[in-house]
Motif scaffolding. Structure first.
Motif, short mmCIF file in Angstrom:
data_model
loop_
_atom_site.label_atom_id
_atom_site.label_comp_id
_atom_site.label_asym_id
_atom_site.label_seq_id
_atom_site.Cartn_x
_atom_site.Cartn_y
_atom_site.Cartn_z
N SER A 70 0.39 1.05 9.30
CA SER A 70 -0.56 0.75 8.23
C SER A 70 -0.09 1.34 6.90
O SER A 70 -0.16 0.67 5.86
N LEU A 71 0.40 2.58 6.93
CA LEU A 71 0.89 3.22 5.71
C LEU A 71 2.12 2.49 5.16
O LEU A 71 2.23 2.27 3.96
N ASP A 72 3.03 2.11 6.06
CA ASP A 72 4.21 1.35 5.63
C ASP A 72 3.81 0.03 5.00
O ASP A 72 4.31 -0.34 3.92
N ALA A 73 2.90 -0.69 5.65
CA ALA A 73 2.46 -1.99 5.14
C ALA A 73 1.81 -1.84 3.77
O ALA A 73 2.06 -2.66 2.86
N ARG A 74 1.01 -0.82 3.61
CA ARG A 74 0.33 -0.60 2.33
C ARG A 74 1.35 -0.25 1.23
O ARG A 74 1.26 -0.75 0.11
N ILE A 84 4.47 -1.13 1.08
CA ILE A 84 5.21 -2.36 0.76
C ILE A 84 4.34 -3.32 -0.05
O ILE A 84 4.77 -3.86 -1.06
N ALA A 85 3.09 -3.51 0.39
CA ALA A 85 2.17 -4.44 -0.28
C ALA A 85 1.89 -4.02 -1.72
O ALA A 85 1.75 -4.87 -2.61
N GLU A 86 1.80 -2.72 -1.96
CA GLU A 86 1.52 -2.23 -3.31
C GLU A 86 2.76 -2.19 -4.19
O GLU A 86 2.69 -1.83 -5.37
N GLY A 87 3.90 -2.57 -3.62
CA GLY A 87 5.12 -2.64 -4.40
C GLY A 87 5.75 -1.29 -4.71
O GLY A 87 6.60 -1.19 -5.60
N VAL A 88 5.32 -0.25 -4.00
CA VAL A 88 5.87 1.08 -4.23
C VAL A 88 7.33 1.12 -3.77
O VAL A 88 8.21 1.60 -4.48
#
Length: 71
Positions: free
Chosen positions: A11-15, A17-21
Motif C-alpha cells: 500500500s505504501l509503495d503504491a501510494r 508511486i501514485a503520488e509521483g514521489v
C-alpha cells in the motif's frame, strides 16, 4: 525502525508511486542499494571475491534481488 506487513508495504509503495514521489524502478533501486550498503558494512567478508546467492521471498521482491545481484 518500524516493521510493517507485506500488505501495508504494498500500500505504501503504491501510494508513493501514485503520488509521483518515486517510480517503482526508483523504489526497487533504493531497496537494493540499502541492503547492499548494510551487507557491506556488517559483513564485508562477503565482498572478498566470494560468490553470493540471493534468494527472494514471495511477492514482488525478485526485481530487488536482481538489482542487488547487479550491484
Amino acid at each position: 525502525m518500524k516493521a510493517v506487513t507485506a500488505e501495508i508495504m504494498r500500500s505504501l509503495d503504491a501510494r508513493t508511486i501514485a503520488e509521483g514521489v518515486h517510480t517503482g524502478m526508483e523504489l526497487m533501486h533504493a531497496a537494493a542499494n540499502s541492503v547492499v550498503t548494510v551487507l557491506r558494512r556488517e559483513m564485508p567478508y562477503f565482498f572478498c571475491g566470494n560468490r553470493i546467492g540471493i534468494l527472494t521471498g514471495k511477492g514482488n521482491n525478485g526485481g530487488d534481488g536482481f538489482v542487488m545481484a547487479a550491484i
